[in-house]
Design a protein around this motif. Structure first.
Motif, short mmCIF file in Angstrom:
data_model
loop_
_atom_site.label_atom_id
_atom_site.label_comp_id
_atom_site.label_asym_id
_atom_site.label_seq_id
_atom_site.Cartn_x
_atom_site.Cartn_y
_atom_site.Cartn_z
N LYS A 24 0.83 -1.19 0.00
CA LYS A 24 0.00 0.00 0.00
C LYS A 24 0.87 1.25 0.00
O LYS A 24 2.04 1.21 0.38
N LYS A 54 -5.49 3.68 -5.01
CA LYS A 54 -6.55 4.55 -4.51
C LYS A 54 -6.84 5.70 -5.47
O LYS A 54 -7.96 6.18 -5.54
N ARG A 55 -5.79 6.15 -6.14
CA ARG A 55 -5.94 7.30 -7.04
C ARG A 55 -5.39 6.94 -8.42
O ARG A 55 -4.50 6.11 -8.55
#
Length: 125
Positions: A24, A54-55
């Protein structure tokens, strides 16, 4: 993301750099680390990485670009260390897009100031 940017900065600056130890995203904001290498002063900048899950990479690219534009009045960009994780579990088709984004950020005249660092060689079998 997870390629080892923060670890490289920690080694080069002897600074207390936050290092994530998972797949992550570890670096979510920009951080500057001053250092001297061969009697030359540098500021190494840790940035959010691409492929964080996430983006979108384009969003991260725009954030990096905005940050560099904001910093331009205060310092000269001497070069870019592009850190790339070559391990099979991290390689993806997005790598080509990332290089294209880097080329767009820098422009052809700046290519000579880009150093590509490959990491995670120990993960190859």
């Amino acid at each position: 993301t997870g390629a080892g940017k923060s670890t490289i900065i920690q080694k080069l600056t002897n600074s207390d750099v936050h290092i994530g130890h998972s797949i992550k995203a570890g670096t979510n904001t920009f951080a500057m680390y001053p250092t001297i290498i061969d009697d030359q002063r540098y500021i190494l900048i840790d940035t959010p990485g691409f492929n964080d899950g996430k983006r979108e990479d384009v969003e991260i690219f725009c954030e990096i670009l905005d940050w560099f534009v904001a910093m331009t009045p205060y310092c000269d960009l001497a070069g870019i260390l592009y850190v790339y994780d070559i391990s099979p579990n991290r390689s993806s088709g997005a790598a080509e897009l990332n290089v294209e984004l880097l080329q767009a950020l820098c422009g052809e005249r700046f290519y000579k100031n880009i150093t590509i660092i490959t990491t995670m060689w120990g993960d190859l079998s």
